[in-house]
Design a protein around this motif. Structure first.
Motif, PDB file in Angstrom:
ATOM      1  N   ALA A  41       0.852  -1.202   0.000  1.00 57.18           N
ATOM      2  CA  ALA A  41       0.000   0.000   0.000  1.00 57.18           C
ATOM      3  C   ALA A  41       0.879   1.241   0.000  1.00 57.18           C
ATOM      4  O   ALA A  41       1.949   1.244   0.605  1.00 57.18           O
ATOM      5  CB  ALA A  41      -0.905  -0.013   1.215  1.00 57.18           C
ATOM      6  N   PRO A  42       0.484   2.304  -0.643  1.00 55.89           N
ATOM      7  CA  PRO A  42      -0.733   2.490  -1.432  1.00 55.89           C
ATOM      8  C   PRO A  42      -0.600   1.816  -2.798  1.00 55.89           C
ATOM      9  O   PRO A  42       0.427   1.907  -3.451  1.00 55.89           O
ATOM     10  CB  PRO A  42      -0.832   4.007  -1.588  1.00 55.89           C
ATOM     11  N   TYR A  43      -1.648   1.106  -3.197  1.00 59.72           N
ATOM     12  CA  TYR A  43      -1.646   0.384  -4.464  1.00 59.72           C
ATOM     13  C   TYR A  43      -1.960   1.358  -5.591  1.00 59.72           C
ATOM     14  O   TYR A  43      -3.094   1.749  -5.789  1.00 59.72           O
ATOM     15  CB  TYR A  43      -2.668  -0.753  -4.408  1.00 59.72           C
ATOM     16  N   ARG A  55      -3.076   5.101 -10.530  1.00 59.31           N
ATOM     17  CA  ARG A  55      -3.931   6.058  -9.826  1.00 59.31           C
ATOM     18  C   ARG A  55      -3.100   6.739  -8.745  1.00 59.31           C
ATOM     19  O   ARG A  55      -2.061   6.235  -8.312  1.00 59.31           O
ATOM     20  CB  ARG A  55      -5.151   5.380  -9.215  1.00 59.31           C
ATOM     21  N   GLY A  56      -3.572   7.898  -8.323  1.00 56.75           N
ATOM     22  CA  GLY A  56      -2.898   8.615  -7.257  1.00 56.75           C
ATOM     23  C   GLY A  56      -3.158   7.938  -5.914  1.00 56.75           C
ATOM     24  O   GLY A  56      -4.054   7.099  -5.775  1.00 56.75           O
ATOM     25  N   TRP A  62      -9.046   4.342 -11.438  1.00 58.07           N
ATOM     26  CA  TRP A  62      -7.850   3.960 -12.174  1.00 58.07           C
ATOM     27  C   TRP A  62      -7.813   4.684 -13.519  1.00 58.07           C
ATOM     28  O   TRP A  62      -8.827   4.827 -14.187  1.00 58.07           O
ATOM     29  CB  TRP A  62      -7.837   2.452 -12.426  1.00 58.07           C
ATOM     30  N   SER A  63      -6.627   5.123 -13.909  1.00 57.10           N
ATOM     31  CA  SER A  63      -6.407   5.705 -15.229  1.00 57.10           C
ATOM     32  C   SER A  63      -5.607   4.686 -16.048  1.00 57.10           C
ATOM     33  O   SER A  63      -4.464   4.379 -15.710  1.00 57.10           O
ATOM     34  CB  SER A  63      -5.627   7.012 -15.094  1.00 57.10           C
ATOM     35  N   CYS A  64      -6.210   4.153 -17.110  1.00 54.02           N
ATOM     36  CA  CYS A  64      -5.602   3.040 -17.848  1.00 54.02           C
ATOM     37  C   CYS A  64      -5.062   3.475 -19.201  1.00 54.02           C
ATOM     38  O   CYS A  64      -5.645   4.324 -19.871  1.00 54.02           O
ATOM     39  CB  CYS A  64      -6.621   1.919 -18.033  1.00 54.02           C
ATOM     40  N   THR A 140       6.015   3.620 -10.367  1.00 55.11           N
ATOM     41  CA  THR A 140       6.108   4.363  -9.115  1.00 55.11           C
ATOM     42  C   THR A 140       6.034   3.382  -7.958  1.00 55.11           C
ATOM     43  O   THR A 140       5.216   2.466  -7.956  1.00 55.11           O
ATOM     44  CB  THR A 140       4.954   5.372  -8.990  1.00 55.11           C
ATOM     45  N   GLY A 141       6.911   3.556  -6.996  1.00 49.79           N
ATOM     46  CA  GLY A 141       6.913   2.679  -5.832  1.00 49.79           C
ATOM     47  C   GLY A 141       7.468   1.304  -6.161  1.00 49.79           C
ATOM     48  O   GLY A 141       8.037   1.058  -7.216  1.00 49.79           O
TER      49      GLY A 141
END
Length: 196
Positions: A41-43, A55-56, A62-64, A140-141
C-alpha cells in the motif's frame, strides 16, 4: 494390486486433463489484471497483458493506458495468444486421439511437437512483457509481477511437461494398448536352495 500410470490405457485421460488445466491457467493469465501490481500500500499500479493502470494515492479511480499502443505490447500479447490458440487445438486433438479405440501413435507424437511450439510462443510472450514493461513504462513505488503472470508461467510449465509425455508415449505403445502379458516372478525351492 492395480497399477495405474501414464503407460496405462485406463489412465489415458490424464494428459488431456492436464492440457485442460493448462488452458484454464492460460485463460486466467489472459483475463487477469495481476500481471504487475504495486507490492504494498498504497496500491497505485496495476497491469494486465492488455493495459497498464495507475492512480494517485488518494484517488479511487484507475487511469488506464493500452499496451497495444506499443510494439512490444502487441508482440507479447500476440505471441502468448497464438500459443494459447495452438494449445486449445492440441487439447481438441488429444481428446480425439484418446477417444479412438485404435490410438495412432504418430498422431500423438505430432501433438507433442505442437505443444513444444506452444511453449516457445508462450515463453517469448512471457519474456518480452517484463523486460520491455520495465524499460518503457514509468513505475512508481515498489512493484512486482504478480498472480496472473504466474498463471501464465504455470500454464507454460504444464505444457512443456505434457509435450515430453506426448512425445515419449509411443515408446510405450504395447503397454498402453495392453498387448503385453504380465510377467510373474517365482522361484521353486529346488532352484533356489539358498532361500531355505
Amino acid at each position: 494390486m492395480v497399477v495405474c500410470s501414464l503407460a496405462c490405457w485406463r489412465c489415458r485421460w490424464l494428459l488431456p486433463l492436464l492440457l485442460g488445466l493448462a488452458i484454464i491457467m492460460g485463460i486466467i493469465a489472459l483475463a487477469g489484471r495481476g500481471w504487475l501490481e504495486s507490492e504494498s500500500a498504497p496500491y497505485v499500479h496495476q497491469a494486465s497483458l492488455w493495459e497498464s493502470c495507475t492512480r494517485g494515492e488518494q484517488d479511487l479511480n484507475w487511469s488506464c493506458e493500452s499496451l497495444m499502443d506499443y510494439g512490444w505490447g502487441r508482440a507479447a500479447a500476440a505471441t502468448y495468444l497464438v500459443g494459447f490458440v495452438i494449445l486449445v487445438i492440441c487439447f481438441a486433438l488429444a481428446v480425439i486421439a484418446f477417444s479412438v479405440e485404435i490410438l495412432r501413435f504418430n498422431f500423438v507424437r505430432g501433438i507433442g511437437g505442437l505443444l513444444f511450439v506452444v511453449a516457445a510462443f508462450q515463453i517469448i510472450g512471457l519474456v518480452i512483457y517484463p523486460v520491455k514493461f520495465a524499460e518503457e513504462i514509468p513505475l512508481t513505488g515498489a512493484n512486482m509481477f504478480s498472480w496472473a503472470y504466474g498463471f501464465g508461467w504455470a500454464s507454460t510449465v504444464v505444457v512443456i511437461g505434457c509435450a515430453f509425455f506426448f512425445c515419449c508415449l509411443p515408446n510405450w505403445e504395447d503397454e498402453v494398448l495392453g498387448n503385453i502379458k504380465p510377467t510373474y516372478y517365482y522361484s521353486s525351492p529346488e532352484r533356489a536352495p539358498y532361500l531355505n
